[in-house]
Design a protein around this motif. Sequence first.
Motif, short mmCIF file in Angstrom:
data_model
loop_
_atom_site.label_atom_id
_atom_site.label_comp_id
_atom_site.label_asym_id
_atom_site.label_seq_id
_atom_site.Cartn_x
_atom_site.Cartn_y
_atom_site.Cartn_z
N LYS A 93 0.82 -1.22 0.00
CA LYS A 93 0.00 0.00 0.00
C LYS A 93 0.85 1.27 0.00
O LYS A 93 0.34 2.36 -0.18
N TYR A 94 2.16 1.12 0.18
CA TYR A 94 3.06 2.28 0.19
C TYR A 94 3.88 2.40 -1.11
O TYR A 94 4.83 3.16 -1.16
N VAL A 95 3.48 1.68 -2.15
CA VAL A 95 4.19 1.79 -3.43
C VAL A 95 4.13 3.24 -3.92
O VAL A 95 3.07 3.86 -3.91
N GLY A 96 5.28 3.81 -4.23
CA GLY A 96 5.35 5.18 -4.72
C GLY A 96 5.05 6.26 -3.69
O GLY A 96 5.03 7.43 -4.02
N LYS A 97 4.84 5.87 -2.45
CA LYS A 97 4.49 6.85 -1.41
C LYS A 97 5.62 7.84 -1.20
O LYS A 97 6.78 7.48 -1.16
N ILE A 98 5.21 9.09 -1.04
CA ILE A 98 6.16 10.15 -0.72
C ILE A 98 5.97 10.51 0.74
O ILE A 98 4.88 10.90 1.15
N PHE A 99 7.03 10.34 1.52
CA PHE A 99 7.02 10.73 2.93
C PHE A 99 7.54 12.16 3.00
O PHE A 99 8.62 12.46 2.51
N ASP A 100 6.76 13.05 3.63
CA ASP A 100 7.25 14.42 3.80
C ASP A 100 7.93 14.55 5.14
O ASP A 100 8.02 13.58 5.90
N ILE A 101 8.43 15.74 5.46
CA ILE A 101 9.23 15.90 6.68
C ILE A 101 8.42 15.70 7.96
O ILE A 101 9.00 15.52 9.02
N ASN A 102 7.11 15.69 7.87
CA ASN A 102 6.28 15.49 9.06
C ASN A 102 5.83 14.05 9.23
O ASN A 102 4.96 13.77 10.04
N GLU A 103 6.40 13.13 8.45
CA GLU A 103 6.05 11.71 8.53
C GLU A 103 7.27 10.87 8.90
O GLU A 103 7.98 10.39 8.02
N PRO A 104 7.52 10.69 10.18
CA PRO A 104 8.64 9.82 10.57
C PRO A 104 8.43 8.42 9.99
O PRO A 104 7.31 7.90 9.96
N HIS A 105 9.51 7.83 9.52
CA HIS A 105 9.41 6.53 8.87
C HIS A 105 10.67 5.71 9.09
O HIS A 105 11.69 6.24 9.51
N ILE A 106 10.54 4.43 8.80
CA ILE A 106 11.67 3.53 8.94
C ILE A 106 11.90 2.81 7.62
O ILE A 106 10.95 2.36 6.97
N TYR A 109 15.67 -3.02 4.71
CA TYR A 109 16.34 -3.69 3.60
C TYR A 109 15.46 -4.80 3.04
O TYR A 109 14.92 -5.63 3.79
N PHE A 110 15.35 -4.82 1.71
CA PHE A 110 14.75 -5.95 1.01
C PHE A 110 15.62 -6.24 -0.20
O PHE A 110 16.12 -5.33 -0.87
N GLU A 111 15.77 -7.52 -0.48
CA GLU A 111 16.61 -7.97 -1.58
C GLU A 111 16.17 -7.29 -2.89
O GLU A 111 15.00 -7.25 -3.23
N GLY A 112 17.16 -6.71 -3.57
CA GLY A 112 16.90 -6.03 -4.82
C GLY A 112 16.58 -4.55 -4.66
O GLY A 112 16.50 -3.82 -5.64
N TYR A 113 16.37 -4.11 -3.42
CA TYR A 113 16.00 -2.71 -3.17
C TYR A 113 16.92 -2.02 -2.17
O TYR A 113 16.81 -0.82 -1.96
N ASP A 114 17.78 -2.77 -1.51
CA ASP A 114 18.55 -2.23 -0.38
C ASP A 114 17.55 -1.64 0.62
O ASP A 114 16.61 -2.32 0.99
N ILE A 115 17.73 -0.38 1.05
CA ILE A 115 16.78 0.19 2.02
C ILE A 115 15.92 1.28 1.38
O ILE A 115 15.59 2.29 2.00
N LYS A 116 15.49 1.03 0.16
CA LYS A 116 14.67 2.02 -0.55
C LYS A 116 13.21 2.00 -0.13
O LYS A 116 12.46 2.91 -0.45
N TRP A 117 12.77 0.96 0.57
CA TRP A 117 11.39 0.90 1.03
C TRP A 117 11.29 1.42 2.46
O TRP A 117 12.12 1.10 3.31
N ALA A 118 10.25 2.20 2.70
CA ALA A 118 10.00 2.72 4.05
C ALA A 118 8.53 2.56 4.39
O ALA A 118 7.68 2.41 3.51
N MET A 119 8.27 2.61 5.69
CA MET A 119 6.89 2.59 6.18
C MET A 119 6.79 3.53 7.38
O MET A 119 7.79 3.81 8.04
N PRO A 120 5.59 4.03 7.67
CA PRO A 120 5.43 4.93 8.81
C PRO A 120 5.79 4.23 10.13
O PRO A 120 5.58 3.03 10.29
N LEU A 121 6.33 5.02 11.05
CA LEU A 121 6.71 4.46 12.35
C LEU A 121 5.50 3.88 13.08
O LEU A 121 5.62 2.89 13.79
N ASP A 122 4.33 4.51 12.92
CA ASP A 122 3.12 4.00 13.58
C ASP A 122 2.85 2.56 13.19
O ASP A 122 2.57 1.72 14.04
N GLU A 123 2.91 2.29 11.90
CA GLU A 123 2.60 0.94 11.44
C GLU A 123 3.70 -0.05 11.81
O GLU A 123 3.43 -1.21 12.10
N TYR A 124 4.93 0.39 11.82
CA TYR A 124 6.04 -0.48 12.19
C TYR A 124 6.00 -0.83 13.68
O TYR A 124 6.45 -1.89 14.08
#
Length: 162
Positions: A93-106, A109-124
Amino acid sequence: MLSRQDVTDILAEPKIAETKIIDLANIKTILNLYSENDDKLKFKLQITQSDKIQFKLTNHHHFNTVGLLRLDYKGRHKNPENITENVPDILHKYVGKIFDINEPHIHIYFEGYDIKWAMPLDEYGFPVKKISSVSDIEDAVKSFQKEINLKSELSFSLPLFR
């Protein structure tokens, strides 16, 4: 390239820091870490603050030269536009998501992406949701320390002014 299981095992590996003091007056602190069980396994914990944006913080955990986990407060990021079998369903559900400076995220690492994927801290489920004080920075670093299984007791040298 690391598999998801490799990353899980590396994060679970108990780690010790060579230096245990984090000077919060510094913009960047890099701690060299090594495995509690095998001192040939080397890691790094990089803590970066911004000199322009107050309470901007990045914690970055590396194994050799590979980033495994990165925590961003007041950082911007855009997730990849494509999904492979290596990306878990929870991130779809976060494909192409843009996190702005008010959205802390984590970043994870995933194979083939390094650490290019992030998710909101709330969900993590990360306990420190925002940073608005030096005390919050300490709490975020200590919580990140648990995420990467860093066993050393870290101490913080506080800045005179912030």
